[in-house]
Each structure stands twice: as structure tokens, then as C-alpha cells.
Design an enzyme around this catalytic site. Structure first.
Site: not given
Length: 304
Positions: A19, A143
Site C-alpha cells: 500500500k 494495518d
């Protein structure tokens, strides 16, 4: 827990995407010391690949294509957490083809953990929902629920509050120097700005009817608005701890690109509006062109 479906024997080449944080603002700090954040997390097509082979003896083992990973990394911890949460007596041998760089701020370890949960849910025939997996994932790292969520997201709180968003397709260059920076050192620095004003997601909507643009209720966001608005509050501290971050940003700037750091670094990135000559980087840097992803490649691997 009795498997809901017949366990599989193996899964091969299962992806775990990285990401980028399009921005990362620190908006406060809780009494327990955790920092409050706002960010947009965007999936990109830079992936680790994992193989899973069923072990009937209940043991969890792992091998890596590159040396240096700790024996109890997030993959192993994710597998153990799933066993403990479900009482599953099956085991697994995990092979990790590590391609996402470490100490980059790209979420590689968290993504690997999420892919492990999704893959083992299927391999072991457990039938857990995305919400059930996310509860397990949050205990592994803030996350991990993002990578389980399946979509790009507006992120708040300590990273656990996710609002799915859609973003237009775009190309990016990611630059990773060989050096890293300590995430705890960044967050504990007295120089870290912790009072950035909170933003409102609707301010980045592509139009006033954005909520209706997607059948899955994602808000369609204007990528350029996000990039023009935001910054990374961790970047100034990281630049002090790791001067290579500054050099990478200067390298991008010399090519007419506006770069910023992702996560706690030390990777930096820039959007590529057109073809750009990316040659001439130092030999020990990693420079890679990437595309963003509309959805996680394992989106349909579990029910909501």
C-alpha cells in the site's frame, strides 16, 4: 472448531499487495500513547507471493526465498492466532517469496499477515467472515484490517476505522533507499507534529453524488485533490533519522515529480502523469513503477 468445508491440500502464488499512504496526518494522541491518524491507504500492484501446504500434524512452519526474516514473523503469528481463535487442529507450511521491501512504510508485513488469514481460512475450510478475520487481524497490527477489507480506504483512529473509497486508475513510481528508519523512534520524537487539523472525507469526493457512484457504496474520491491537500507528518522526522529520504525526494524532484514518503518510510513515491525517464538512480536504490489497484486480489475469498 469443525471445518465448514473440506480442507484443501495447497494454495500457491497467493498475492499480498503493498500500500501507499497518499497522505498521513497525525491529529492527536490518546491517553494510552497511541497516535490518532488520518490517511488514505491505496493498494498497489507490488506484491509478495505466498504458498501454503496443509500439515495435518497441526504444526506451523515457514521458509523464505530471502534470508533475514525473524522465525516468528507476522505470517507465523497470523497462523497461530487463527488456530487459537477457532480451535483448528490443522497446520500449514508457508513459503514466502518476499518482494516488497522491508522498512519501507508499504505495509508488507501486515499484508502478508492478512493474506495468511484469508488463505488459511480457505485452506483449513473454516468459513470465517471478513469481519471475524478482521477482529483477529487487528490484534496482529493496526494495518492488517485494511488489507483484509478489500478496498482502498479512508483511515482514521489508530488505523482501525476504515471507510472504503474508490480512486481513478493511475501510475506511480516508488523509490526505496537501502536504509530504514525506526518507526518507534519517529512516533516518540518530540519533533513530531501531532495536531494536524482533521479533514472530512466528503471534501475529496469526485462529485456531490459520489456515494451513489458505486454499487458497493464506496465513495469515489478525486485523486488529485487528495495529493494536493495532504502531506506526511512523519516525513520531517524520518528525514532527520534517514537522510536518504531527502536524497530520494530530490531525485524525484529533478525529474519534475512531486514526491512524498509513504507510512513511516523510508520509501517515497510520486504520481506519474506521463512517461518519465527513471534511469540513473544509485545502484543500491530500488526504483519501481506501479499501478494502483481498485480492489484486493483476494476480495472474494471470504464472505462479508
Amino acid at each position: 472448531m469443525t471445518p465448514k468445508t473440506e480442507p484443501l491440500q495447497r494454495l500457491e502464488g497467493v498475492p499480498a499487495p503493498a500500500k501507499l499512504n497518499l497522505f498521513l496526518h497525525v491529529t492527536g494522541r490518546r491517553a494510552d500513547g497511541y497516535h490518532l491518524l488520518q490517511s488514505v491507504f491505496m493498494l498497489i500492484d507490488w506484491v509478495d507471493l505466498l504458498d501454503f501446504e496443509l500439515r495435518p500434524d497441526g504444526r506451523i512452519s515457514r521458509e523464505d526465498t530471502l534470508p533475514g526474516l525473524p522465525p516468528e514473523d507476522l505470517c507465523v503469528r497470523a497462523a497461530r492466532a487463527l488456530q487459537e481463535a477457532t480451535g483448528c487442529t490443522l497446520g500449514v507450511h508457508i513459503r514466502l517469496d518476499k518482494r516488497i521491501p522491508a522498512e519501507a512504510g508499504m505495509g508488507g508485513g501486515s499484508s502478508d499477515a492478512a493474506t495468511c488469514l484469508l488463505a488459511l481460512n480457505r485452506l483449513w475450510g473454516l468459513g470465517l467472515t471478513r469481519r471475524e478475520l478482521s477482529r483477529i487481524g487487528l490484534k496482529l497490527g493496526a494495518d492488517v484490517p485494511f488489507f483484509l477489507g478489500g478496498h482502498n480506504a479512508w483511515v482514521e483512529g489508530v488505523g482501525e476505522q476504515l471507510t472504503p473509497v474508490s480512486l481513478p486508475s493511475a501510475r506511480f513510481v516508488v523509490v526505496k533507499p537501502p536504509t530504514g528508519a525506526s518507526t518507534p523512534a519517529i512516533f516518540s520524537s518530540p519533533e513530531l507534529q501531532r495536531d494536524t487539523k482533521t479533514a472530512i472525507l466528503q471534501g475529496f469526493a469526485a462529485n456531490t453524488n459520489a456515494e451513489r457512484l458505486n454499487s458497493d457504496a464506496r465513495i469515489a474520491c478525486d485523486l488529485q485533490k487528495i495529493l494536493d491537500f495532504g502531506h506526511n507528518d512523519l516525513q520531517p522526522v524520518a528525514q532527520t533519522l534517514c537522510p536518504d529520504v531527502v536524497r530520494c525526494l530530490e531525485w524525484l524532484s529533478a525529474r519534475g515529480l512531486h514526491g512524498r514518503m509513504t507510512g513511516s518510510g523510508t520509501a517515497v513515491f510520486a504520481q506519474l502523469p506521463q512517461a518519465t525517464d527513471l534511469s540513473g538512480a544509485p545502484a543500491d536504490w530500488t526504483v519501481r513503477e506501479c499501478s494502483n489497484m481498485d480492489a484486493h486480489p483476494l476480495l472474494d475469498w471470504c464472505p462479508e
